[in-house]
Scaffold this motif. Structure first.
Motif, mmCIF file in Angstrom:
data_model
loop_
_atom_site.group_PDB
_atom_site.id
_atom_site.type_symbol
_atom_site.label_atom_id
_atom_site.label_comp_id
_atom_site.label_asym_id
_atom_site.label_seq_id
_atom_site.Cartn_x
_atom_site.Cartn_y
_atom_site.Cartn_z
ATOM 1 N N SER A 1 3.758 6.292 6.408
ATOM 2 C CA SER A 1 3.096 6.493 5.197
ATOM 3 C C SER A 1 2.983 7.881 5.389
ATOM 4 N N VAL B 1 -10.038 1.626 -4.455
ATOM 5 C CA VAL B 1 -8.801 2.711 -4.257
ATOM 6 C C VAL B 1 -8.497 2.055 -5.760
ATOM 7 N N ILE C 1 -2.592 -2.272 -5.687
ATOM 8 C CA ILE C 1 -3.721 -2.574 -4.670
ATOM 9 C C ILE C 1 -3.681 -4.010 -4.847
ATOM 10 N N ARG D 1 0.865 4.041 -2.939
ATOM 11 C CA ARG D 1 0.453 5.338 -2.404
ATOM 12 C C ARG D 1 1.479 6.192 -2.979
ATOM 13 N N LEU E 1 0.821 -1.485 0.447
ATOM 14 C CA LEU E 1 -0.033 -0.413 -0.387
ATOM 15 C C LEU E 1 0.664 1.393 0.135
ATOM 16 N N THR F 1 -5.355 1.393 6.185
ATOM 17 C CA THR F 1 -4.204 1.519 6.773
ATOM 18 C C THR F 1 -4.480 0.224 8.254
ATOM 19 N N GLN G 1 -10.883 7.888 -3.119
ATOM 20 C CA GLN G 1 -9.389 7.455 -2.855
ATOM 21 C C GLN G 1 -8.606 7.993 -1.646
ATOM 22 N N ARG H 1 -12.830 -2.309 0.039
ATOM 23 C CA ARG H 1 -12.521 -0.682 0.209
ATOM 24 C C ARG H 1 -11.007 -0.959 -1.326
ATOM 25 N N GLN I 1 -7.966 4.758 1.208
ATOM 26 C CA GLN I 1 -6.819 4.822 1.795
ATOM 27 C C GLN I 1 -6.524 4.957 3.225
ATOM 28 N N GLN I 2 -7.180 6.410 3.873
ATOM 29 C CA GLN I 2 -7.152 5.964 5.011
ATOM 30 C C GLN I 2 -7.628 5.097 6.087
ATOM 31 N N SER J 1 1.106 1.907 -9.483
ATOM 32 C CA SER J 1 0.156 2.069 -7.781
ATOM 33 C C SER J 1 -1.945 0.782 -8.045
#
Length: 409
Positions: A150, A84, A191, A25, A21, A134, A126, A80, A130-131, A187
């Motif tokens: 990150s 993304v 993912i 990012r 991830l 994690t 997105q 999720r 992404q938040q 990317s």
């Protein structure tokens, strides 16, 4: 003992899904920064209009702001990682369209604004997804380190992406769009390769109650409310970025190269502090540390506003970036720790709205007060206001001020 020989840090580096991830990012943020440079430069080449240049930012900001709360509901109800990946794939297609338009000489003002609208709409989903990803990829005892690591990658991308985009633009806008599309494709693939435990929640239809559930959660949890609102006011009052061209030309008397260094200084300070925090995480007195960091950020703004020395101004901005990174890591970790997984999308969405609104309104506030007080008065007043907010929050949110560790409650 070597700098990165700590067993817990090695545990973080062993988390392959998280590292995947992180790499995704880094590639995606770098690509996005490059595309923004190319969009702005190409728009100015086409129209020569400062208004059109500003519209690119507006066309990205408005959909990102208006769609974010709904995006939080979607993120809490769907996979999720796939969200993304879909967002990255959409941006990749948009970059390919822009590359073809530039190469075929059919790029237009309307196309650039339309693609800006696409980028802004996609980013709402997105960033929220992404938040919320994690915490699913690392054990809770590694979450603070993961947030710091990150943040370091994001800051590197923010520094390096525009620089790389500017260099590649010399060979043509189509080359920048092509490289951005390639990075976005990489990317997206990273993912799609993510593997984590996904628990499907009931897919209830979006309603005002479900969409605003994140707002209610934050209002009811005073530690989260204090942390999020503290950042909002710090950014709103303490931002000097919008005025940097005025300081560079009229006060510090440096050219475009100096302006570039001034803009990069906060990110450099943020990278240094984020690397330090990923190695030596905060373990005690995190609430007090958060308030001190915000007050230090305000003090740096006062020093920057009063400085007539280029080196002193660089130092003040660098320290401000480091102080802000302490705020970012503590706030993001607290929000993730305090929020159940079923709510992370919607709470993260509210947090994103606060951040986005404060950044944009902060630039407006800086410009408005500069018109009344001058650039020095604007920055100094904002810095003093930030210090006063940090002091006030100690009394308004005692649970936050007294928070000791970054563990779930």
């Amino acid at each position: 003992m070597g700098t990165f020989s700590d067993p817990t840090f090695r545990d973080l580096m062993a988390q392959r899904p998280f590292l995947r991830l992180w790499a995704a990012r880094l590639a995606g943020t770098s690509a996005n920064q490059m595309l923004m440079v190319a969009l702005g430069w190409q728009m100015y080449d086409l129209t020569g209009s400062a208004w059109d240049l500003g519209l690119i930012g507006l066309y990205q900001f408005v959909p990102a702001l208006t769609l974010t709360l709904w995006a939080g509901h979607v993120v809490d109800r769907h996979h999720r990682g796939r969200i993304v990946a879909a967002c990255l794939a959409t941006q990749c297609i948009a970059a390919i369209v822009l590359m073809a338009a530039s190469r075929g000489h059919w790029a237009s003002r309307e196309l650039l604004l339309g693609m800006s609208l696409v980028f802004g709409s996609v980013r709402a989903f997105q960033m929220t997804a992404q938040q919320a990803l994690t915490p699913l990829l690392v054990p809770m005892n590694l979450l603070q380190r993961a947030m710091a690591f990150s943040a370091a990658g994001t800051q590197v991308a923010i520094i390096g992406g525009p620089a790389l985009g500017g260099l590649v633009f010399v060979f043509g806008a189509d080359k920048v769009y092509g490289l951005g599309a390639a990075l976005l494709a990489v990317s997206c693939i990273l993912i799609l390769l993510l593997r984590y435990t996904y628990v499907a929640l009931p897919r209830e239809p979006a309603s005002l109650a479900t969409v605003l559930a994140g707002v209610r959660f934050i209002w009811q949890h005073k530690v989260v409310l204090g942390a999020v609102s503290l950042d909002l006011f710090a950014v709103l009052l303490g931002g000097a970025v919008a005025l940097l061209p005025m300081f560079a030309r009229d006060i510090l008397h440096v050219g475009p190269e100096g302006l570039g260094l001034l803009r990069a200084a906060p990110a450099v300070g943020a990278v240094i502090v984020s690397v330090v925090l990923s190695r030596w995480p905060l373990r005690q007195h995190v609430g007090r540390t958060l308030l001190i960091a915000v007050a230090l950020f305000g003090l740096c703004m006062v020093v920057f506003g009063l400085s007539t020395s280029f080196l002193m101004s660089l130092l003040a901005l660098g320290v401000s970036g480091g102080a802000d990174m302490v705020n970012v890591v503590i706030r993001q970790t607290l929000v993730q720790m305090e929020t159940p997984d079923t709510m992370r999308g919607r709470v993260g969405a509210v947090n994103s709205v606060f951040i986005g609104a404060s950044n944009q309104l902060g630039e407006f506030e800086s410009g408005a007060t500069a018109a009344l007080l001058g650039p020095v008065g604007s920055v100094v007043a904002g810095g003093i206001g930030t210090i006063l907010v940090a002091i006030s929050w100690r009394h308004l949110f005692p649970a936050l001020a007294k928070r000791d560790g970054l563990q779930a409650r």
